[in-house]
Design a protein around this motif. Structure first.
Motif, PDB file in Angstrom:
ATOM      1  N   GLY A  26       0.822  -1.214   0.000  1.00 32.98           N
ATOM      2  CA  GLY A  26       0.000   0.000   0.000  1.00 32.98           C
ATOM      3  C   GLY A  26       0.851   1.258   0.000  1.00 32.98           C
ATOM      4  O   GLY A  26       0.412   2.308  -0.471  1.00 32.98           O
ATOM      5  N   LYS A  45       4.311   1.096  -1.101  1.00 32.19           N
ATOM      6  CA  LYS A  45       5.182   0.966  -2.281  1.00 32.19           C
ATOM      7  C   LYS A  45       4.479   1.390  -3.565  1.00 32.19           C
ATOM      8  O   LYS A  45       5.029   2.102  -4.392  1.00 32.19           O
ATOM      9  CB  LYS A  45       5.570  -0.517  -2.394  1.00 32.19           C
ATOM     10  N   TYR A  46       3.232   0.901  -3.735  1.00 39.24           N
ATOM     11  CA  TYR A  46       2.528   1.148  -4.990  1.00 39.24           C
ATOM     12  C   TYR A  46       1.584   2.348  -4.895  1.00 39.24           C
ATOM     13  O   TYR A  46       0.665   2.498  -5.684  1.00 39.24           O
ATOM     14  CB  TYR A  46       1.786  -0.123  -5.435  1.00 39.24           C
ATOM     15  N   ILE A  65      -1.327   3.186  -7.706  1.00 39.90           N
ATOM     16  CA  ILE A  65      -1.375   2.955  -9.165  1.00 39.90           C
ATOM     17  C   ILE A  65      -2.525   2.052  -9.593  1.00 39.90           C
ATOM     18  O   ILE A  65      -2.896   2.015 -10.759  1.00 39.90           O
ATOM     19  CB  ILE A  65      -0.040   2.357  -9.672  1.00 39.90           C
ATOM     20  N   GLY A 109      11.349  -6.170  -6.035  1.00 35.18           N
ATOM     21  CA  GLY A 109      10.268  -7.075  -5.588  1.00 35.18           C
ATOM     22  C   GLY A 109      10.352  -8.425  -6.275  1.00 35.18           C
ATOM     23  O   GLY A 109      10.932  -8.548  -7.356  1.00 35.18           O
ATOM     24  N   VAL A 110       9.770  -9.457  -5.643  1.00 38.53           N
ATOM     25  CA  VAL A 110       9.831 -10.786  -6.257  1.00 38.53           C
ATOM     26  C   VAL A 110       8.459 -11.380  -6.571  1.00 38.53           C
ATOM     27  O   VAL A 110       8.359 -12.401  -7.238  1.00 38.53           O
ATOM     28  CB  VAL A 110      10.625 -11.791  -5.378  1.00 38.53           C
ATOM     29  N   GLY A 120       4.730 -11.961  -2.061  1.00 41.28           N
ATOM     30  CA  GLY A 120       4.000 -11.472  -0.885  1.00 41.28           C
ATOM     31  C   GLY A 120       2.519 -11.809  -0.906  1.00 41.28           C
ATOM     32  O   GLY A 120       1.979 -12.355   0.067  1.00 41.28           O
ATOM     33  N   TYR A 161       0.945 -13.995  -2.761  1.00 41.36           N
ATOM     34  CA  TYR A 161       0.739 -15.446  -2.808  1.00 41.36           C
ATOM     35  C   TYR A 161       0.790 -16.038  -1.394  1.00 41.36           C
ATOM     36  O   TYR A 161      -0.124 -16.765  -0.986  1.00 41.36           O
ATOM     37  CB  TYR A 161       1.810 -16.091  -3.701  1.00 41.36           C
TER      38      TYR A 161
HETATM   39  P1  ADP Z   1       5.967  -7.716  -4.898  1.00 46.41           P
HETATM   40  O1  ADP Z   1       5.421  -6.506  -4.209  1.00 46.41           O
HETATM   41  O2  ADP Z   1       7.259  -8.166  -4.374  1.00 46.41           O
HETATM   42  O3  ADP Z   1       5.980  -7.535  -6.376  1.00 46.41           O
HETATM   43  P2  ADP Z   1       3.508  -9.037  -4.118  1.00 46.41           P
HETATM   44  O4  ADP Z   1       3.184 -10.464  -4.192  1.00 46.41           O
HETATM   45  O5  ADP Z   1       3.329  -8.375  -2.822  1.00 46.41           O
HETATM   46  O6  ADP Z   1       4.989  -8.933  -4.610  1.00 46.41           O
HETATM   47  O7  ADP Z   1       2.636  -8.299  -5.178  1.00 46.41           O
HETATM   48  C1  ADP Z   1       2.510  -8.851  -6.478  1.00 46.41           C
HETATM   49  C2  ADP Z   1       2.125  -7.782  -7.476  1.00 46.41           C
HETATM   50  O8  ADP Z   1       0.791  -7.327  -7.194  1.00 46.41           O
HETATM   51  C3  ADP Z   1       2.947  -6.536  -7.392  1.00 46.41           C
HETATM   52  O9  ADP Z   1       4.162  -6.654  -8.121  1.00 46.41           O
HETATM   53  C4  ADP Z   1       2.029  -5.510  -8.001  1.00 46.41           C
HETATM   54  O10 ADP Z   1       2.036  -5.617  -9.410  1.00 46.41           O
HETATM   55  C5  ADP Z   1       0.659  -5.951  -7.516  1.00 46.41           C
HETATM   56  N1  ADP Z   1       0.225  -5.272  -6.286  1.00 46.41           N
HETATM   57  C6  ADP Z   1       0.210  -5.748  -5.033  1.00 46.41           C
HETATM   58  N2  ADP Z   1      -0.290  -4.870  -4.175  1.00 46.41           N
HETATM   59  C7  ADP Z   1      -0.598  -3.780  -4.902  1.00 46.41           C
HETATM   60  C8  ADP Z   1      -1.171  -2.507  -4.586  1.00 46.41           C
HETATM   61  N3  ADP Z   1      -1.519  -2.185  -3.340  1.00 46.41           N
HETATM   62  N4  ADP Z   1      -1.350  -1.635  -5.588  1.00 46.41           N
HETATM   63  C9  ADP Z   1      -1.019  -1.951  -6.847  1.00 46.41           C
HETATM   64  N5  ADP Z   1      -0.476  -3.136  -7.220  1.00 46.41           N
HETATM   65  C10 ADP Z   1      -0.275  -4.037  -6.259  1.00 46.41           C
END
Ligand code: ADP
Length: 451
Positions: free
Chosen positions: A338, A340-341, A368, A395-396, A399, A401
């Motif tokens: 929340g 990061k994006y 986003i 990021g990988v 999270g 999953y």
């Molecule tokens: P990571 O953050 O390491 O990429 P996550 O499994 O946490 O791995 O998230 C997978 C993907 O889901 C992210 O790369 C992103 O594309 C999308 N995502 C997750 N949470 C958000 C969010 N709050 N807002 C936008 N996109 C999100």
């Protein structure tokens, strides 16, 4: 694919489906020219054959059925290979070994003729010279033979009536034609099934090997990473001597990399434990408000960096009975995402409600968002949206999953609503009464995440 013989159009229909051999037949009794008795036995044979995957067992069952239902005295199958033939099975040869008869057939050259001259034979002792030769060799009255010629099996199937006074008829031969044709299809289907099954087994073994490797590798990485973390924090303490600004910068960068690696290893460990069924819920009572507060404290530097406005509406009285570590990890993932994006200066709202049966925890951001097509793959391992990769190249994609797995282990669910460019809300729903077994012992004692 069957090669060769015209079967009154049965083949075309039967090829359409695996079970077609049985399904097609009832409509075709008149067309087949078989009497009701033969037709019923044919159906019975095909029904039985459809239940058996092993070719030998299949033929043995058919042989026994034919002996009882059509009063044939003997039944045999000879298989043809590129470099010769060999007996596959025989039924009713207790008084004389079939292998000996087979050798005589082969040595006399009769077998070659039987295989290569025609695909079906009705041989009677009293009819012609060739019929007499073959039936004499077996010491019987008559034989009906029909070949199977599929991609994986070339074979001759034979039935015998011992007494010259009760000879096999044209109807027996017609019956054998139909029988071998449909058995050929069943055997082909079995081959495809067995091959697929084998591939599945091999893929599962590979997957298991990968999980084991991942598990060992992540375990081995834990200790050195902890040592680095300790050493880096030691260097940063003023009582251990001061660092130049450049040295300080290097130590900070190393600390960040160390934290990232630790998170990665923790995620990998969680995944291997999930895949090996070793992750168990260890429930305890704790305050949700305190847990979320401690997560927010940890994420605070990132919140400050992006100037995110955080609001958290969590009734103090809400107590969760759940696995504290797994819920903390889940909240950490959602809150970190929340932030990061989110866009700089965006908002992050955390709310908790008790609906009676469930505790609902929502984490809503104004970031986003996630496109419709990406939403479907969001909870898969390693999935990352294009835009997310630009925002956070480190990021990988593990999270969400693991979060979903953790929540499901508690008998809960996680859902998501998102409007691209406007923001995303994740909602966790946890049952108030934990229904998952918490007493089962994991195969290996769980270890707390490092870091
Ligand atoms: P990571 O953050 O390491 O990429 P996550 O499994 O946490 O791995 O998230 C997978 C993907 O889901 C992210 O790369 C992103 O594309 C999308 N995502 C997750 N949470 C958000 C969010 N709050 N807002 C936008 N996109 C999100």
């Amino acid at each position: 694919m069957l090669k060769g013989w015209d079967l009154f159009g049965f083949g075309k229909k039967a090829k359409k489906a695996e079970t077609a051999a049985v399904a097609v037949l009832p409509q075709n009794q008149a067309k087949s020219g078989l009497s009701v008795l033969y037709f019923e036995v044919l159906n019975e044979c095909l029904y039985a054959a459809n239940q058996i995957r092993d070719t030998r067992e299949l033929f043995t069952t058919i042989g026994q059925l034919l002996k009882t239902k059509l009063s044939y005295d003997r039944f045999f199958v000879i298989q043809l290979f590129a470099d010769g033939a060999s007996p596959l099975i025989s039924v009713g040869f207790e008084d004389r070994p079939f292998e000996a008869k087979f050798s005589q057939l082969e040595e006399s050259g009769l077998l070659h003729e039987l295989f290569y001259k025609r695909s079906t034979w009705l041989l009677k002792n009293k009819s012609d010279q060739f019929g007499k030769q073959v039936t004499d060799l077996f010491g019987v009255g008559s034989l009906a033979l029909s070949q199977i010629g599929t991609e994986h099996l070339r074979a001759m199937v034979g039935v015998i009536k011992d007494s010259p006074d009760h000879e096999l008829t044209d109807e027996d031969l017609q019956f054998m034609r139909f029988l071998t044709h449909h058995l050929g299809q069943i055997i082909e289907n079995n081959e495809a099934y067995n091959r697929l099954n084998q591939q599945i087994i091999e893929l599962k073994q590979l997957d298991q090997a990968k999980t084991t490797f991942l598990s060992i590798a992540s375990h081995q990485l834990r200790t050195p990473l902890s040592v680095f973390r300790f050493a880096l924090s030691f260097l940063k303490k003023p009582q251990n001597g001061s660092l130049t600004p450049k040295q300080q910068q290097i130590v900070d960068e190393m600390t960040q990399s160390n934290i990232r690696l630790i998170n990665l290893v923790n995620n990998l460990l969680n995944i291997t434990r999930l895949e090996q069924g070793r992750l168990q819920v260890h429930a305890e009572s704790f305050s949700l408000a305190e847990l979320i507060k401690s997560v927010l404290e940890e994420v605070q530097p990132k919140i400050n960096e992006k100037q995110i406005k955080v609001s958290a509406n969590i009734p103090d009285i809400i107590t969760l009975n759940a696995d504290r570590m797994l819920i903390r990890e889940s909240m950490m993932n959602l809150i970190t995402n929340g932030v990061k994006y989110n866009r700089p200066g965006g908002e992050l709202n955390i709310t908790v409600n008790n609906s009676g049966n469930d505790i609902l925890i929502s984490v809503a951001d104004t970031g986003i968002g996630i496109s419709k097509s990406d939403q479907e793959r969001l909870f898969s391992q390693f999935f990352r949206a294009q835009q997310a990769q630009t925002i956070d190249p480190e990021g990988v994609g593990l999270g969400l999953y693991t979060t979903r797995q953790f929540i499901q282990l508690h008998g809960g669910t996680i859902t998501m609503q998102s409007v691209p460019e406007h923001g995303t809300t994740f909602t966790i729903s946890l049952p108030n009464k934990l229904t998952v077994p918490t007493t089962a012992q994991p195969q290996v004692a769980p270890q707390p995440p490092i870091g």
